[in-house]
Write an enzyme that holds these catalytic residues in place. Structure first.
Site, PDB file in Angstrom:
ATOM      1  N   ILE A   2       0.840  -1.136  -0.133  1.00 37.17           N
ATOM      2  CA  ILE A   2      -0.121  -0.031   0.018  1.00 37.17           C
ATOM      3  C   ILE A   2       0.625   1.358   0.029  1.00 37.17           C
ATOM      4  O   ILE A   2       0.307   2.449   0.026  1.00 37.17           O
ATOM      5  CB  ILE A   2      -1.102   0.069   1.260  1.00 37.17           C
ATOM      6  N   GLY A   3       2.096   1.195   0.156  1.00 41.52           N
ATOM      7  CA  GLY A   3       2.999   2.251  -0.012  1.00 41.52           C
ATOM      8  C   GLY A   3       4.458   1.844   0.054  1.00 41.52           C
ATOM      9  O   GLY A   3       4.894   0.820   0.346  1.00 41.52           O
ATOM     10  N   GLY A  10       8.735   3.865   0.508  1.00 39.16           N
ATOM     11  CA  GLY A  10       9.425   5.205   0.508  1.00 39.16           C
ATOM     12  C   GLY A  10      10.923   4.844   0.492  1.00 39.16           C
ATOM     13  O   GLY A  10      10.982   3.800   0.033  1.00 39.16           O
ATOM     14  N   TYR A  54      12.926   4.296   2.721  1.00 39.31           N
ATOM     15  CA  TYR A  54      13.767   3.467   3.667  1.00 39.31           C
ATOM     16  C   TYR A  54      12.928   1.982   3.566  1.00 39.31           C
ATOM     17  O   TYR A  54      13.466   1.085   3.868  1.00 39.31           O
ATOM     18  CB  TYR A  54      13.455   3.887   4.951  1.00 39.31           C
ATOM     19  N   GLY A  55      11.926   1.610   3.022  1.00 34.87           N
ATOM     20  CA  GLY A  55      11.102   0.644   3.099  1.00 34.87           C
ATOM     21  C   GLY A  55       9.815   0.680   2.295  1.00 34.87           C
ATOM     22  O   GLY A  55       9.035   1.650   1.994  1.00 34.87           O
ATOM     23  N   VAL A 111       5.415  -0.831   2.662  1.00 37.31           N
ATOM     24  CA  VAL A 111       4.586  -0.906   3.615  1.00 37.31           C
ATOM     25  C   VAL A 111       3.497  -1.835   3.063  1.00 37.31           C
ATOM     26  O   VAL A 111       2.911  -1.857   1.911  1.00 37.31           O
ATOM     27  CB  VAL A 111       3.774   0.615   4.158  1.00 37.31           C
ATOM     28  N   LYS A 133       5.696  -2.272   8.106  1.00 36.56           N
ATOM     29  CA  LYS A 133       6.795  -1.550   7.393  1.00 36.56           C
ATOM     30  C   LYS A 133       8.025  -2.303   7.210  1.00 36.56           C
ATOM     31  O   LYS A 133       8.559  -2.709   8.433  1.00 36.56           O
ATOM     32  CB  LYS A 133       7.067  -0.390   8.142  1.00 36.56           C
ATOM     33  N   ASP A 175      10.219  16.027  11.259  1.00 31.95           N
ATOM     34  CA  ASP A 175       9.785  15.591   9.887  1.00 31.95           C
ATOM     35  C   ASP A 175       8.393  15.592   9.730  1.00 31.95           C
ATOM     36  O   ASP A 175       7.787  14.472   9.231  1.00 31.95           O
ATOM     37  CB  ASP A 175      10.337  14.062   9.414  1.00 31.95           C
TER      38      ASP A 175
END
Length: 823
Positions: free
Chosen positions: A456-457, A459, A461-462, A464, A477, A572
């Site tokens: 579902i996502g 980024g 770094y990793g 999801v 994650k 952030d």
């Protein structure tokens, strides 16, 4: 094949080695002596004692009969291998000269008997042994040197060469050579030609009546007698039948020769080189006269005794041997003279060096005396400095002692305070939050081996994944690499989210630290950024929900800033890190870049700068002063909150949004830049919210308001938003769940019951049954395709729709009037 000959008819030379470093001199002498003479082959003898037992690790020796056969054989092979490796370098040295060389290992308790037996068996006529000062053949056996014992035990047909430090020490000729005229002379002359220096041979004196012995106090010539060769000559006389008178005459002549040689040797040590040459010439002429006299006398003796004793061949051989011995003595005298001359030159040179060294030492002594005087003066000055420094050190020691005592008192007080604080924590029962640990197998199974359809996502770094874990819908994650599991951000996010809880902070359910996996609660409506930008055709967020979201984010930041014992700064904050659940409740996630302050936030109410760090975060949301100086403060999160508020109002990208909103407010065009999909914005509250966002996003941190001043404003906006949401809820009442068709996901117009027991809209179920024979709800086969009308549900739906129309008309009028009041 003849004994004493090699496989190719070559002459066989035996070399007895002890395996030490001195053996190389024996081999080199043999190479220089025999290889130039023609086709030769070598046998390398090495004698080692018989193996009677096997040693143990404790140092004991087990007799060989008591050891197993395989162990005894293995031990013998090991010893044989060690001996072979010891002698192998000498074989390689001979092979490098393109000469055949064979290793012969002799197992015997008596070295001399072992060598003599091997020589007899192979018929070897020449043997080379060593007599170095620390070698095997320099050992004494019953008062005699081992080299002498080997010479005595060697067969008489074998010529024995005794070598020490690469030079011929002694020679024992064979009986065969003695009985043949001229053989000894030719052999020795060959040895002389094969060596470049006469000092390689050592003198031996011919004395038929002497026995083998060495006397350190004898003269240099007398000390080099070789008993074996002399005994052979003596035996030759006795066997030939020479009379005792002739033997006595021969012995007296030999004694005179020895005395003359000794006198000439002493003279060479004190005379000049020319004098030595004269003595040498006289000695050679004397040797020639003696030889001719002996030959003539021998011939006369032979003529007078020809009737009774045929011994001319024996006499001639003895004369030749004596001549060869005299030549060896002469060469030895030359070598001794050369050595004495070299030693005199070395002594002169050393004397000059010592004189030079003495002068240098005298100069150094003078310099040392001068330095000693200077050192005394310097020591006096240093002593005065030392006294002064000692006084200062005593004062500093006393002061340090006082400081140590004060520090100890402070440490005791601090320890007492810590204990009291711990007691208070135990009394108050302060909760400690931990996380549940999941295994890697559970993570892989839940994500269906990280199926792309569950992602579902993703980024930097990793990724999801949405999945079921322990019967709950979660978001997992997973970092891209195992190295990420060791990163500081991963451990920091794990530490912070596992210890703190807040309604508007993302809930950490568990983790798999070994593989870098974090398990969060699943947020159905995704991120705030996706909803504002209407990605995936998601429905818009009403304005009243946006007001509430702004207050929720600010309250979560205030909770982090007031965390104890250390304040937390998110660093952030952005719409992508604000997640929404099914009721549009917002929660802040991604705490990997959070930083903790090592001071109590309650004591920093008047300060703004807290910590110096490397700037991190997302562009357009980073505090400009933090990005420029690296000084982080709580106002950095306030700047990001202002950007989020402006995006909630306009649903525009963060780039340049402050300039756009500020120009719109100045130009009276604020309503034009607001998000039209959010509904009818209340003008006064929206303008106040926009001004608050611009104040929070000021470039200088001192111009930004504190969170304690922002929260009351946002809380008032939230109350207004809740009233508006309640009015809308009254107008838009959701229908009961049993009014909804499972296929259309909407209110049914003509409900009917299928054979699976579920109620569907007639039009939708008929279209389903045209292409399928299974239930759309359970996915099991239908027993039939008959449909039964549900009149009761149809009546209830019709009644609900009529009531809703009446209620909505009344509530909409109330909502419109309140909206007008707000504007």
């Amino acid at each position: 094949m003849d004994k004493g000959k090699g496989s190719s008819g070559s002459r066989v030379i035996a070399i007895a080695l002890n395996g030490g470093a001195k053996s190389k001199y024996i081999v080199r002498w043999a190479i220089e002596k025999f290889i130039p003479e023609g086709n030769v082959a070598f046998k390398l003898f090495h004698v080692f004692p018989k193996i009677t037992g096997v040693p143990t690790p404790m140092g004991n020796l087990i007799p060989l009969p008591q050891v197993r056969d395989d162990v005894a054989v293995a031990y013998k092979k090991e010893i044989e291998w060690q001996r072979t490796e010891m002698i192998m370098p000498f074989q390689r040295l001979l092979n490098s000269k393109k000469v055949q060389a064979e290793l012969v290992l002799i197992e015997s308790e008596d070295v001399a008997i072992g060598i003599a037996t091997e020589i007899t068996r192979h018929g070897i006529k020449e043997l080379v042994i060593g007599a170095s000062s620390n070698g095997l053949f320099a050992r004494r056996v019953k008062g005699q040197l081992l080299s002498s014992v080997v010479s005595d035990c060697a067969p008489k047909f074998c010529t024995v060469y005794v070598v020490s430090k690469g030079k011929l020490e002694a020679l024992r000729p064979s009986n065969t050579n003695m009985e043949t005229n001229g053989n000894i002379v030719e052999h020795e002359s060959t040895a002389t030609n094969s060596t470049n220096s006469s000092s390689r041979y050592t003198n031996s004196t011919f004395d038929p009546g002497s026995t083998y012995s060495e006397s350190p106090s004898s003269s240099p010539i007398g000390s080099l007698k070789h008993p074996d060769s002399l005994s052979c000559v003596k035996n030759g006389y006795n066997n030939s039948g020479i009379s005792s008178a002739e033997l006595a005459s021969f012995q007296s002549a030999n004694t005179r020769n020895v005395d003359d040689a000794s006198i000439s040797y002493v003279g060479t040590l004190t005379s000049q080189r020319s004098t030595f040459k004269t003595v040498e010439a006289d000695t050679e002429s004397w040797i020639t006269d003696q030889a001719s006299t002996r030959i003539s006398s021998s011939c006369c003796g032979q003529a007078s005794a020809s009737r009774s004793l045929p011994a001319s061949s024996v006499t001639q051989g003895n004369v030749n041997l004596e001549l060869e011995k005299m030549r060896i003595e002469l060469r030895h005298i030359r070598g001794m003279y050369s050595i004495a001359q070299n030693e005199a030159i070395d002594a002169t040179r050393r004397l000059g060096d010592l004189s030079k060294l003495r002068n240098e030492e005298a100069m150094k002594l003078k310099e040392i005396n001068e330095k000693e005087e200077k050192a005394k003066e310097l020591a006096k000055v240093e002593k005065e400095k030392f006294e002064a420094a000692k006084r200062e050190a005593d004062y500093a020691r006393e002061r340090a002692h006082r400081e140590v005592m004060q520090r100890r008192e402070a440490e005791h007080k601090a320890a007492r305070d810590v204990k009291e604080r711990e007691k208070l924590k135990n009394v108050l029962g302060e909760p400690v939050y931990n996380y549940q640990k999941f295994s890697w197998e559970e993570i892989v199974s839940a994500t269906n081996s990280f199926d792309e359809e569950l992602k579902i996502g993703e980024g930097s770094y990793g990724s999801v994944y949405k999945c079921k874990l322990h019967y709950s819908t979660v978001a997992i994650k997973v970092l891209h690499s195992k190295e990420g599991a060791e990163s500081k951000q991963f451990h920091q996010e794990l530490e912070i989210l596992s210890k703190i809880r807040h309604p508007h902070l993302l809930l950490l359910l568990g983790a798999c630290p070994e593989q870098g996996c974090l398990v969060y609660e699943y947020m159905e409506n995704g991120s705030l950024e996706d909803r504002l930008l209407r990605k995936n055709d998601s429905p818009p967020i009403p304005w009243y929900e946006r007001f509430r979201i702004a207050w929720e984010v600010a309250s979560a930041l205030a909770f982090l800033h007031n965390n104890k014992p250390k304040a937390i700064i998110h660093r952030d904050l952005k719409p992508a890190n604000i997640l929404l659940d099914q009721n549009l409740v917002s929660k802040i996630g991604d705490a990997g870049l959070c930083t903790m302050l090592n001071v109590d936030p309650s004591s920093l109410s008047t300060l703004t700068l807290y910590k110096d760090t490397s700037p991190v975060g997302t562009l357009c949301y980073i505090d400009p002063e933090y990005q420029r100086t690296g000084l982080i403060s709580m106002k950095a999160d306030v700047y990001a909150l202002g950007m989020v508020i402006l995006q909630l109002l306009t649903a525009k990208p963060a780039v340049g949004i402050t300039h756009v909103v500020e120009d719109a407010i100045k130009g009276g065009r604020l309503m034009q830049i607001l998000d039209k999909n959010a509904g009818r914005w209340p003008l006064r509250e929206t303008a106040e919210m926009a001004l608050l966002g611009i104040q929070c996003a000021e470039l200088r941190r001192k111009d930004r308001p504190d969170l304690k001043n922002i929260l009351p404003i946002l809380e008032r906006m939230k109350d207004i938003a809740e009233k508006a949401r309640n009015l809308v809820a009254m107008i838009l009442v959701a229908p009961p769940s049993h009014f909804i068709c499972p296929i259309l996901k909407d209110i049914m117009d003509d409900p009917c019951v299928a054979s699976d027991g579920y109620t569907y809209d007639r039009r939708a179920i008929e279209m389903w049954l045209k292409d399928n024979d299974t239930s759309p709800t359970t996915d099991f086969p239908l027993s039939n395709k008959n449909l039964i009308p549900n009149h009761t549900l149809s009546y209830a739906i019709t009644e609900w729709k009529s009531k809703r129309r009446i209620r909505n008309a009344t509530k909409w009028s109330l909502y419109s009037s309140q909206s007008l009041l707000c504007n």
